[in-house]
Design an enzyme around this catalytic site. Structure first.
Site, PDB file in Angstrom:
ATOM      1  N   HIS A 107      35.748  52.527  39.808  1.00 22.66           N
ATOM      2  CA  HIS A 107      36.279  51.161  39.776  1.00 22.66           C
ATOM      3  C   HIS A 107      35.406  50.260  40.649  1.00 22.66           C
ATOM      4  O   HIS A 107      34.904  50.698  41.688  1.00 22.66           O
ATOM      5  CB  HIS A 107      37.727  51.154  40.268  1.00 22.66           C
ATOM      6  CG  HIS A 107      38.401  49.835  40.034  1.00 22.66           C
ATOM      7  ND1 HIS A 107      38.209  48.765  40.878  1.00 22.66           N
ATOM      8  CD2 HIS A 107      39.204  49.401  39.039  1.00 22.66           C
ATOM      9  CE1 HIS A 107      38.895  47.725  40.402  1.00 22.66           C
ATOM     10  NE2 HIS A 107      39.505  48.091  39.297  1.00 22.66           N
ATOM     11  N   GLY A 144      41.025  40.457  38.706  1.00 19.26           N
ATOM     12  CA  GLY A 144      41.930  39.799  39.650  1.00 19.26           C
ATOM     13  C   GLY A 144      41.641  38.324  39.867  1.00 19.26           C
ATOM     14  O   GLY A 144      42.148  37.714  40.804  1.00 19.26           O
ATOM     15  N   GLU A 157      36.063  48.110  42.770  1.00 21.65           N
ATOM     16  CA  GLU A 157      36.478  48.020  44.180  1.00 21.65           C
ATOM     17  C   GLU A 157      36.004  49.244  44.960  1.00 21.65           C
ATOM     18  O   GLU A 157      35.660  49.141  46.143  1.00 21.65           O
ATOM     19  CB  GLU A 157      38.008  47.845  44.259  1.00 21.65           C
ATOM     20  CG  GLU A 157      38.423  46.442  43.829  1.00 21.65           C
ATOM     21  CD  GLU A 157      39.774  46.348  43.156  1.00 21.65           C
ATOM     22  OE1 GLU A 157      40.617  47.249  43.314  1.00 21.65           O
ATOM     23  OE2 GLU A 157      39.999  45.338  42.441  1.00 21.65           O
ATOM     24  N   SER A 172      41.786  40.732  34.260  1.00 22.55           N
ATOM     25  CA  SER A 172      42.717  39.642  33.989  1.00 22.55           C
ATOM     26  C   SER A 172      43.317  39.681  32.582  1.00 22.55           C
ATOM     27  O   SER A 172      43.500  38.635  31.956  1.00 22.55           O
ATOM     28  CB  SER A 172      42.048  38.282  34.263  1.00 22.55           C
ATOM     29  OG  SER A 172      41.668  38.193  35.628  1.00 22.55           O
ATOM     30  N   GLU A 208      34.777  46.606  32.746  1.00 20.49           N
ATOM     31  CA  GLU A 208      35.474  45.666  33.623  1.00 20.49           C
ATOM     32  C   GLU A 208      34.465  44.755  34.309  1.00 20.49           C
ATOM     33  O   GLU A 208      33.918  45.109  35.364  1.00 20.49           O
ATOM     34  CB  GLU A 208      36.265  46.426  34.699  1.00 20.49           C
ATOM     35  CG  GLU A 208      37.379  47.293  34.151  1.00 20.49           C
ATOM     36  CD  GLU A 208      38.518  47.430  35.157  1.00 20.49           C
ATOM     37  OE1 GLU A 208      39.665  47.235  34.747  1.00 20.49           O
ATOM     38  OE2 GLU A 208      38.264  47.691  36.337  1.00 20.49           O
ATOM     39  N   ASN A 225      46.684  49.992  36.403  1.00 19.32           N
ATOM     40  CA  ASN A 225      46.048  50.352  37.677  1.00 19.32           C
ATOM     41  C   ASN A 225      46.802  49.604  38.760  1.00 19.32           C
ATOM     42  O   ASN A 225      46.589  48.409  38.956  1.00 19.32           O
ATOM     43  CB  ASN A 225      44.564  49.946  37.645  1.00 19.32           C
ATOM     44  CG  ASN A 225      43.893  50.120  39.001  1.00 19.32           C
ATOM     45  OD1 ASN A 225      44.459  50.740  39.901  1.00 19.32           O
ATOM     46  ND2 ASN A 225      42.697  49.562  39.156  1.00 19.32           N
ATOM     47  N   TRP A 226      47.697  50.327  39.428  1.00 18.96           N
ATOM     48  CA  TRP A 226      48.544  49.662  40.435  1.00 18.96           C
ATOM     49  C   TRP A 226      47.770  49.275  41.682  1.00 18.96           C
ATOM     50  O   TRP A 226      48.266  48.533  42.520  1.00 18.96           O
ATOM     51  CB  TRP A 226      49.694  50.585  40.839  1.00 18.96           C
ATOM     52  CG  TRP A 226      50.753  50.772  39.803  1.00 18.96           C
ATOM     53  CD1 TRP A 226      50.746  50.292  38.504  1.00 18.96           C
ATOM     54  CD2 TRP A 226      51.991  51.470  39.961  1.00 18.96           C
ATOM     55  NE1 TRP A 226      51.900  50.661  37.870  1.00 18.96           N
ATOM     56  CE2 TRP A 226      52.686  51.384  38.726  1.00 18.96           C
ATOM     57  CE3 TRP A 226      52.579  52.163  41.022  1.00 18.96           C
ATOM     58  CZ2 TRP A 226      53.942  51.969  38.545  1.00 18.96           C
ATOM     59  CZ3 TRP A 226      53.825  52.744  40.835  1.00 18.96           C
ATOM     60  CH2 TRP A 226      54.506  52.647  39.611  1.00 18.96           C
ATOM     61  N   LYS A 227      46.566  49.806  41.864  1.00 22.94           N
ATOM     62  CA  LYS A 227      45.799  49.590  43.099  1.00 22.94           C
ATOM     63  C   LYS A 227      46.691  49.944  44.297  1.00 22.94           C
ATOM     64  O   LYS A 227      47.555  50.805  44.176  1.00 22.94           O
ATOM     65  CB  LYS A 227      45.274  48.158  43.159  1.00 22.94           C
ATOM     66  CG  LYS A 227      44.549  47.782  41.859  1.00 22.94           C
ATOM     67  CD  LYS A 227      43.748  46.543  41.959  1.00 22.94           C
ATOM     68  CE  LYS A 227      43.072  46.295  40.602  1.00 22.94           C
ATOM     69  NZ  LYS A 227      42.186  45.146  40.607  1.00 22.94           N
ATOM     70  N   GLY A 280      46.826  43.528  37.904  1.00 22.66           N
ATOM     71  CA  GLY A 280      47.965  42.698  38.308  1.00 22.66           C
ATOM     72  C   GLY A 280      49.149  42.748  37.363  1.00 22.66           C
ATOM     73  O   GLY A 280      50.299  42.916  37.794  1.00 22.66           O
TER      74      GLY A 280
END
Ligand code: PGA
Length: 250
Positions: free
Chosen positions: A95, A173, A97, A212, A167, A9-11, A234
């Site tokens: 997600h 993160g 976020e 993470s 998650e 997941n590159w965000k 990440g």
């Protein structure tokens, strides 16, 4: 045996030149086979680039969210059909976020999940509790409510090609990973709850862990009975790390 999946997941990270190198490294290494599946979920503007570089390789690609609507006057939104136009196989839905920063609640997440399924995409449905919720011992209630909203909207049949990602919000993160045991407990809970609707489907269902994941902890996490791979933030931006995590999946 369920096949494992490692999805990046590159965000909101990347750029044409940087992506080109990253994707090239992935193709060179991850294309060599192995017993697990590998995918990257990239920002919308780079879907064409992902398609160009990943077509005819073993690596799949996808979007990071989608609209719950099929088409219409929804400025800024992207539909399932548009993702399919660019060869996407997956789309991340719900997600944390999106939930915390963009106001997506269980109902909007469920509607997006349905739109993804109807559009022919494989949703990667994210579920997870906050630190407060874990400390209040309501993790299972939170996960159950998030899952049940989608089950109600999509029916168990909607999960035939879906993937779930557990998650924990406190692990995303933060460098603070759930222990393999903590993650396994929630994964088993999710599978058991799904089994209440369809035992065979629950056995087949891929449940990824995210939060993470690093080359150092991936193998231990993926070794747990109900952890079928990972959703990687990440570490998916660094080719060597992401490849090491893919190798840890077998
Ligand atoms: P992280 O992100 O690996 O950077 O913790 C995971 C995710 O948000 O999907």
């Amino acid at each position: 045996m369920r096949r494992k999946l490692v999805a990046g997941n590159w965000k909101m990270h990347g750029g044409l030149a940087r992506n080109r190198d990253l994707l090239q490294s992935l193709v060179q290494e991850a294309g060599k086979g192995g017993g697990s599946d590998c995918a990257v979920c990239v920002p919308f503007p780079y879907l064409a680039q992902a398609q160009e570089q990943l077509k005819d390789t073993a690596i799949a690609w996808g979007g990071q969210t989608l609209s719950e609507h099929a088409q219409g006057a929804y400025t800024g939104e992207v539909s399932a059909a548009m993702l399919v136009d660019f060869g996407c196989r997956y789309v991340i839905v719900g997600h944390s976020e999106r939930r915390s920063l963009y106001g997506e609640n269980n109902e909007t997440v469920a509607a997006k999940f349905v739109a993804a399924v109807q559009g022919g995409l494989q949703p990667i449905l994210c579920l997870g509790e906050t630190l407060d919720q874990r400390e209040d011992n309501v993790t299972e209630q939170v996960i159950a409510a998030q899952l049940d909203a989608v089950l109600q909207a999509a029916d168990i049949s909607g999960f035939a090609n879906a993937v779930i990602a557990y998650e924990p919000v406190w692990a995303i993160g933060t460098g603070r990973t759930a222990t393999p045991q903590q993650a396994q407990e929630v994964h088993a809970f999710i599978r058991q709850r799904m089994a209440g609707s369809d035992a065979a489907l629950a056995q087949r269902l891929q449940i990824l862990y995210g939060g993470s994941v690093k080359p150092q902890n991936a193998a231990e996490l993926f070794g747990m009975a109900d952890i079928d791979g990972g959703l990687i933030g990440g570490a998916s931006l660094v080719a060597q790390d992401f490849l090491a995590i893919c190798r840890a999946a077998g």
